[in-house]
Scaffold this motif. Structure first.
Motif, PDB file in Angstrom:
ATOM      1  N   GLY A   1       0.768  -1.277  -0.179  1.00  9.93           N
ATOM      2  CA  GLY A   1      -0.266   0.015   0.143  1.00  9.93           C
ATOM      3  C   GLY A   1       0.942   1.136  -0.281  1.00  9.93           C
ATOM      4  N   VAL A   2       0.008   2.391   0.206  1.00 10.14           N
ATOM      5  CA  VAL A   2       1.035   3.937   0.516  1.00 10.14           C
ATOM      6  C   VAL A   2       1.431   3.666   1.316  1.00 10.14           C
ATOM      7  CG1 VAL A   2       1.147   5.777  -0.244  1.00 10.14           C
ATOM      8  CG2 VAL A   2      -0.092   4.287  -1.536  1.00 10.14           C
ATOM      9  N   GLN A   3       2.889   4.248   1.574  1.00 10.83           N
ATOM     10  CA  GLN A   3       3.608   4.238   3.323  1.00 10.83           C
ATOM     11  C   GLN A   3       3.324   5.893   3.417  1.00 10.83           C
ATOM     12  OE1 GLN A   3       4.598   0.239   4.495  1.00 10.83           O
ATOM     13  NE2 GLN A   3       2.687   0.150   3.536  1.00 10.83           N
TER      14      GLN A   3
ATOM     15  N   SER B   1      14.244   8.303   8.671  1.00 15.72           N
ATOM     16  CA  SER B   1      15.062   6.965   9.628  1.00 15.72           C
ATOM     17  C   SER B   1      14.308   5.898   8.842  1.00 15.72           C
ATOM     18  CB  SER B   1      14.924   6.852  10.877  1.00 15.72           C
ATOM     19  OG  SER B   1      15.556   8.272  10.708  1.00 15.72           O
ATOM     20  N   GLU B   2      12.739   5.406   8.753  1.00 19.59           N
ATOM     21  CA  GLU B   2      12.975   4.108   8.045  1.00 19.59           C
ATOM     22  C   GLU B   2      12.546   4.081   6.551  1.00 19.59           C
ATOM     23  OE1 GLU B   2       8.675   2.863  10.828  1.00 19.59           O
ATOM     24  OE2 GLU B   2       8.558   4.994   9.603  1.00 19.59           O
ATOM     25  N   TRP B   3      12.645   4.878   5.928  1.00 20.68           N
ATOM     26  CA  TRP B   3      12.821   5.170   4.482  1.00 20.68           C
ATOM     27  C   TRP B   3      14.535   4.633   4.089  1.00 20.68           C
ATOM     28  CZ3 TRP B   3       9.094   4.159   1.447  1.00 20.68           C
ATOM     29  CH2 TRP B   3       7.656   4.006   1.079  1.00 20.68           C
ATOM     30  N   LEU B   4      15.863   5.611   4.939  1.00 22.02           N
ATOM     31  CA  LEU B   4      16.680   5.262   4.492  1.00 22.02           C
ATOM     32  C   LEU B   4      16.465   3.746   4.931  1.00 22.02           C
ATOM     33  CD1 LEU B   4      19.455   6.438   4.021  1.00 22.02           C
ATOM     34  CD2 LEU B   4      19.735   6.776   6.391  1.00 22.02           C
ATOM     35  N   MET B   5      16.454   2.994   5.952  1.00 22.52           N
ATOM     36  CA  MET B   5      16.657   2.199   6.991  1.00 22.52           C
ATOM     37  C   MET B   5      16.265   0.797   5.243  1.00 22.52           C
ATOM     38  SD  MET B   5      15.674   0.101  10.008  1.00 22.52           S
ATOM     39  CE  MET B   5      13.778   0.878  10.078  1.00 22.52           C
ATOM     40  N   PHE B   6      15.410   1.108   4.536  1.00 24.55           N
ATOM     41  CA  PHE B   6      14.424   0.182   3.632  1.00 24.55           C
ATOM     42  C   PHE B   6      15.616   0.971   2.254  1.00 24.55           C
ATOM     43  CE2 PHE B   6      10.146   1.123   5.254  1.00 24.55           C
ATOM     44  CZ  PHE B   6      10.461   0.384   6.321  1.00 24.55           C
ATOM     45  N   THR B   7      16.303   1.695   2.602  1.00 20.59           N
ATOM     46  CA  THR B   7      17.261   1.667   0.990  1.00 20.59           C
ATOM     47  C   THR B   7      18.510   1.222   1.446  1.00 20.59           C
ATOM     48  OG1 THR B   7      15.755   3.621   0.575  1.00 20.59           O
ATOM     49  CG2 THR B   7      18.019   3.761  -0.250  1.00 20.59           C
TER      50      THR B   7
ATOM     51  N   LEU C   1      13.268   3.656  -4.264  1.00 23.61           N
ATOM     52  CA  LEU C   1      13.313   3.987  -2.709  1.00 23.61           C
ATOM     53  C   LEU C   1      13.604   5.818  -3.107  1.00 23.61           C
ATOM     54  CD1 LEU C   1      13.358   0.588  -0.832  1.00 23.61           C
ATOM     55  CD2 LEU C   1      11.761   1.966  -0.779  1.00 23.61           C
ATOM     56  N   SER C   2      14.844   6.002  -3.086  1.00 27.53           N
ATOM     57  CA  SER C   2      15.716   6.874  -3.050  1.00 27.53           C
ATOM     58  C   SER C   2      14.848   8.277  -4.435  1.00 27.53           C
ATOM     59  CB  SER C   2      17.223   7.115  -4.336  1.00 27.53           C
ATOM     60  OG  SER C   2      17.717   5.699  -3.193  1.00 27.53           O
TER      61      SER C   2
ATOM     62  N   MET D   1       9.588  13.063  -1.858  1.00 28.16           N
ATOM     63  CA  MET D   1       9.364  13.617   0.019  1.00 28.16           C
ATOM     64  C   MET D   1       9.892  15.148   0.504  1.00 28.16           C
ATOM     65  SD  MET D   1       8.251   9.669   1.928  1.00 28.16           S
ATOM     66  CE  MET D   1       8.688   8.829   1.246  1.00 28.16           C
ATOM     67  N   TYR D   2      11.306  15.366  -0.453  1.00 24.29           N
ATOM     68  CA  TYR D   2      12.046  15.933   0.772  1.00 24.29           C
ATOM     69  C   TYR D   2      11.632  17.598  -0.743  1.00 24.29           C
ATOM     70  CZ  TYR D   2      13.416  14.516   4.469  1.00 24.29           C
ATOM     71  OH  TYR D   2      14.015  14.072   5.840  1.00 24.29           O
ATOM     72  N   LEU D   3      11.048  17.682  -1.984  1.00 17.33           N
ATOM     73  CA  LEU D   3      11.168  18.096  -3.096  1.00 17.33           C
ATOM     74  C   LEU D   3      10.004  19.123  -2.366  1.00 17.33           C
ATOM     75  CD1 LEU D   3      12.001  18.229  -5.688  1.00 17.33           C
ATOM     76  CD2 LEU D   3      10.659  17.388  -7.074  1.00 17.33           C
ATOM     77  N   SER D   4       9.297  19.675  -1.803  1.00 19.88           N
ATOM     78  CA  SER D   4       8.471  20.013  -1.394  1.00 19.88           C
ATOM     79  C   SER D   4       8.938  21.343  -0.121  1.00 19.88           C
ATOM     80  CB  SER D   4       7.289  19.421  -0.404  1.00 19.88           C
ATOM     81  OG  SER D   4       7.420  18.792   0.334  1.00 19.88           O
ATOM     82  N   LYS D   5      10.472  20.746   0.284  1.00 13.82           N
ATOM     83  CA  LYS D   5      10.788  21.519   1.684  1.00 13.82           C
ATOM     84  C   LYS D   5      11.946  22.378   0.557  1.00 13.82           C
ATOM     85  CE  LYS D   5       9.551  17.644   4.715  1.00 13.82           C
ATOM     86  NZ  LYS D   5       8.245  19.016   4.524  1.00 13.82           N
ATOM     87  N   VAL D   6      12.566  21.420  -0.842  1.00 15.18           N
ATOM     88  CA  VAL D   6      13.803  22.789  -0.943  1.00 15.18           C
ATOM     89  C   VAL D   6      12.924  23.955  -1.033  1.00 15.18           C
ATOM     90  CG1 VAL D   6      14.589  22.697  -3.175  1.00 15.18           C
ATOM     91  CG2 VAL D   6      14.307  20.626  -2.201  1.00 15.18           C
TER      92      VAL D   6
END
Length: 88
Positions: free
Chosen positions: A28-30, A35-41, A75-76, A82-87
């Protein structure tokens, strides 16, 4: 091996979107912490290292390397999106 400069971009994008669809179908959409995304990657990167080692030293399949690389890329890019909107 030589950098191909994304000459197969259409095929890479197709593989990437297929992997994204596969991940969503499985889990599903996670909504995870960075940190969890980095762990999966990182876990997928380890699988990519294993696939490259198998290909280079034990006649492993190039397809396995591509599959694992696409999973790392998917994943990358999810993290980047996810961070693009924060740039600013």
């Amino acid at each position: 091996m030589k950098d191909e400069c994304f000459r197969e971009l259409a095929e890479l994008f197709r593989l990437l979107m297929s992997e994204n669809d596969r991940q969503i179908e499985l889990w599903g959409v996670q909504d995870r912490t960075p940190s969890e995304w980095l762990m999966f990657t990182t876990e997928e990167l380890g699988e990519l290292a294993e696939a490259i080692s198998e290909h280079q030293y034990r006649d492993g399949k190039a397809d396995d390397v591509v599959k694992e690389a696409v999973q790392v890329a998917a994943l990358s890019l999810k993290i980047a999106e996810m961070y693009l909107s924060k740039v600013v």
